[in-house]
Design a protein around this motif. Structure first.
Motif, short mmCIF file in Angstrom:
data_model
loop_
_atom_site.label_atom_id
_atom_site.label_comp_id
_atom_site.label_asym_id
_atom_site.label_seq_id
_atom_site.Cartn_x
_atom_site.Cartn_y
_atom_site.Cartn_z
N ALA A 302 -70.91 28.89 -46.00
CA ALA A 302 -70.23 29.29 -44.76
C ALA A 302 -70.26 30.80 -44.56
N ASN A 303 -70.77 31.54 -45.54
CA ASN A 303 -70.73 33.00 -45.52
C ASN A 303 -72.13 33.58 -45.63
N GLY A 304 -73.08 32.95 -44.94
CA GLY A 304 -74.45 33.46 -44.97
C GLY A 304 -75.11 33.35 -46.32
N GLY A 305 -74.62 32.42 -47.16
CA GLY A 305 -75.22 32.23 -48.49
C GLY A 305 -74.71 33.19 -49.54
N ARG A 306 -73.69 33.99 -49.24
CA ARG A 306 -73.26 35.06 -50.13
C ARG A 306 -71.84 34.82 -50.66
N ILE A 307 -71.63 35.10 -51.95
CA ILE A 307 -70.30 35.01 -52.54
C ILE A 307 -70.23 35.94 -53.75
N ASP A 308 -69.09 36.58 -53.92
CA ASP A 308 -68.88 37.51 -55.04
C ASP A 308 -69.95 38.58 -55.11
N GLY A 309 -70.43 39.02 -53.96
CA GLY A 309 -71.46 40.05 -53.94
C GLY A 309 -72.84 39.57 -54.33
N THR A 310 -73.00 38.26 -54.50
CA THR A 310 -74.28 37.69 -54.91
C THR A 310 -74.84 36.82 -53.80
N GLN A 311 -76.14 36.91 -53.56
CA GLN A 311 -76.80 36.06 -52.57
C GLN A 311 -77.19 34.75 -53.24
N PHE A 312 -76.31 33.76 -53.13
CA PHE A 312 -76.53 32.44 -53.73
C PHE A 312 -77.70 31.73 -53.08
N LEU A 313 -77.80 31.86 -51.76
CA LEU A 313 -78.87 31.25 -50.97
C LEU A 313 -79.20 32.24 -49.85
N SER A 314 -80.47 32.38 -49.52
CA SER A 314 -80.83 33.38 -48.52
C SER A 314 -80.17 33.06 -47.18
N ALA A 315 -79.96 34.11 -46.40
CA ALA A 315 -79.34 33.93 -45.09
C ALA A 315 -80.19 33.03 -44.20
N GLU A 316 -81.53 33.14 -44.32
CA GLU A 316 -82.43 32.32 -43.50
C GLU A 316 -82.30 30.85 -43.85
N THR A 317 -82.33 30.53 -45.15
CA THR A 317 -82.20 29.14 -45.57
C THR A 317 -80.83 28.59 -45.21
N THR A 318 -79.80 29.40 -45.41
CA THR A 318 -78.43 28.96 -45.10
C THR A 318 -78.28 28.65 -43.61
N ALA A 319 -78.83 29.51 -42.77
CA ALA A 319 -78.73 29.28 -41.32
C ALA A 319 -79.38 27.97 -40.90
N ALA A 320 -80.44 27.58 -41.60
CA ALA A 320 -81.17 26.35 -41.26
C ALA A 320 -80.40 25.09 -41.63
N LEU A 321 -79.31 25.23 -42.40
CA LEU A 321 -78.54 24.06 -42.83
C LEU A 321 -77.64 23.52 -41.73
N VAL A 322 -77.45 24.28 -40.68
CA VAL A 322 -76.61 23.85 -39.57
C VAL A 322 -77.45 23.00 -38.62
N GLY A 323 -77.10 21.73 -38.48
CA GLY A 323 -77.86 20.82 -37.64
C GLY A 323 -77.20 20.58 -36.30
N GLN A 324 -77.90 19.90 -35.42
CA GLN A 324 -77.36 19.55 -34.11
C GLN A 324 -76.55 18.25 -34.23
N PRO A 325 -75.37 18.20 -33.64
CA PRO A 325 -74.58 16.96 -33.66
C PRO A 325 -75.36 15.82 -33.02
N SER A 326 -75.24 14.63 -33.59
CA SER A 326 -75.94 13.46 -33.04
C SER A 326 -75.00 12.26 -33.06
N LEU A 327 -75.01 11.53 -31.97
CA LEU A 327 -74.21 10.31 -31.88
C LEU A 327 -75.03 9.06 -32.16
N ARG A 328 -76.24 9.23 -32.67
CA ARG A 328 -77.09 8.09 -32.98
C ARG A 328 -76.51 7.32 -34.16
N PRO A 329 -76.27 6.03 -34.03
CA PRO A 329 -75.66 5.25 -35.13
C PRO A 329 -76.58 5.20 -36.34
N ASP A 330 -75.98 5.25 -37.51
CA ASP A 330 -76.71 5.11 -38.76
C ASP A 330 -76.92 3.63 -39.04
#
Length: 431
Positions: A302-330
């Motif tokens: 939730a913080n651009g991939g960063r915590i405790d001053g460490t980049q746990f996951l790159s900002a680019e990869t983290t941003a790609a984790l947010v998907g579009q809402p879908s009402l398609r039934p599973d």
């Protein structure tokens, strides 16, 4: 960081005006802006025999809530502690997906490449076109267990081999929740890339960089600080011969939906007593986690991939984790789950923004990048009379957490002390 424990009232209320303290029986630390959420959390565990749980919240990558209450055993004699970790069932999936994202972040995996490009055996029986993205979005068409027995399920290498040999399904490309098979899909992929199993990768790729002991796949080693909680229910041993006779046939049907994805003979016994389900590697279901560990992971996401001053996951990869809402039934769950890259959303506007993963019984980890909010909630009730409250009722507490975040933005806040053990190298022989 400044913070509090249950007895240190003044530090707990970093900007307090009403003198409120943590509710009776709740231990840990909380910024005052989140006390309504903490009170709601504490009310979920009013009696000894109703188990216990923990709640942890991060805002902008900093801890603002770290609390726990109740009991970790069925008799109500062992108090929940800072290092108690229940089995979180499908919330494990989010952790396993994060392993894949860490590998993708280093260029070891391409989301749009076929799984078989890395896992050669997976190309068998028409599966050469199934991509990593398909697998992460529950669209690989391999959701059903197809007659798996208990001995198969407890052997993770055998399950990876079964998936590699399975034929392509009519569900390929369609959303169908892979309740168990999701984990072995990801572990087979990750093993092919790294030579390591998912148990080890969760420790090295997630727990270690987050500096928490509170993430394990399966039963933690005896020397681990994290202690697994007992499942409160179901514990009844009364057999149901009609169900036992009919269930395998229903599960084998091609349109058996969630039943075919979750049922195997002896499924209830696997979570009873000493919990045999813990004695394997099932990266879709048998993670043991503290709320703090889940919240640290989702707090980073939730913080651009960063915590405790460490980049746990790159900002680019983290941003790609947010998907579009879908009402398609599973096709498995017969309701929309809005899956995207291993996490799901709640596609009902305003109910619970962001993404994460809920587990059977209601334990979950969640990230809301728009507000910088990440949290984890875990408990040891599975299928008790309170299951409806546990599974869906946390939405109300989540709303109070979001309210607390809004207050913190207006009033200011201070990080609180984090409890529980830091990462410890528990390297052991594992396959």
């Amino acid at each position: 960081m400044t913070g509090v424990n249950f007895a240190e009232r003044s530090a707990a209320l970093s900007h307090g005006s009403d003198g409120a303290a943590l509710p009776r029986g709740v231990q840990g630390a909380a910024d005052e802006n989140f006390l309504c959420a903490v009170r709601a959390f504490g009310q979920m565990f009013p009696w000894r025999r109703l188990g216990g749980g923990a709640l942890s919240v991060y805002l902008d990558g900093e801890p603002v809530v770290d609390v726990w209450t109740g009991f970790s055993d069925r008799k109500g004699t062992q108090h929940w502690s800072a290092d108690t970790g229940p089995m979180v069932f499908s919330a494990t999936k989010g952790v396993a997906a994060t392993v894949i994202h860490r590998l993708a972040d280093r260029g070891l995996i391409d989301y749009d490449a076929p799984v078989a490009e890395y896992w050669r055996a997976f190309a068998a029986n028409g599966k050469s076109r199934i991509t990593v993205r398909d697998a992460l979005r529950h669209r690989a068409g391999l959701s059903q267990l197809n007659g798996v027995r208990k001995a198969d399920l407890l052997d993770h290498l055998r399950m990876e081999d079964r998936l590699a040999a399975a034929p392509v399904s009519w569900l390929h490309g369609k959303p169908a929740y892979h309740a168990f098979t999701f984990g072995w899909l990801l572990s087979g992929l990750a093993r092919s890339v790294t030579g390591k199993g998912m148990r080890e990768l969760i420790r090295t790729e997630v727990a270690a960089p987050l500096n928490t002991d509170g993430l394990h796949l399966g039963r933690p080693p005896l020397r681990a600080p994290t202690r697994p909680a007992q499942i409160i229910g179901p514990q009844s041993a009364l057999p149901n011969p009609i169900f036992n006779m009919v269930a395998p046939h229903l599960a084998a049907l091609p349109f058996s939906a969630a039943f075919g994805a979750m049922y195997f003979p002896g499924v209830k016994a696997m979570v009873q007593g000493d919990t045999p389900l813990l004695d394997s590697e099932i990266p879709a279901a048998n993670g043991v986690a503290t709320a703090r560990a889940l919240a640290r992971m989702y707090g980073a996401l939730a913080n651009g991939g960063r915590i405790d001053g460490t980049q746990f996951l790159s900002a680019e990869t983290t941003a790609a984790l947010v998907g579009q809402p879908s009402l398609r039934p599973d096709h498995s769950m017969v309701m929309p789950l809005s899956f995207h890259l291993g996490y799901h959303g709640l596609p009902i506007p305003g109910v619970l923004p962001g993404f994460g993963h809920v587990g059977l019984g209601g334990s979950l980890g969640w990230a809301d990048p728009e507000t910088g909010l990440g949290f984890g909630y875990v408990h040891n009730r599975l299928l008790t009379p309170l299951v409806a409250t546990d599974q869906a009722g946390f939405v109300a507490t989540a709303a109070l957490i979001r309210r607390g975040a809004g207050l913190a933005r207006r009033n200011g806040y201070r990080p609180v002390r984090e409890y529980g053990a830091a990462f410890t190298d528990l390297t052991r022989t594992a396959v």
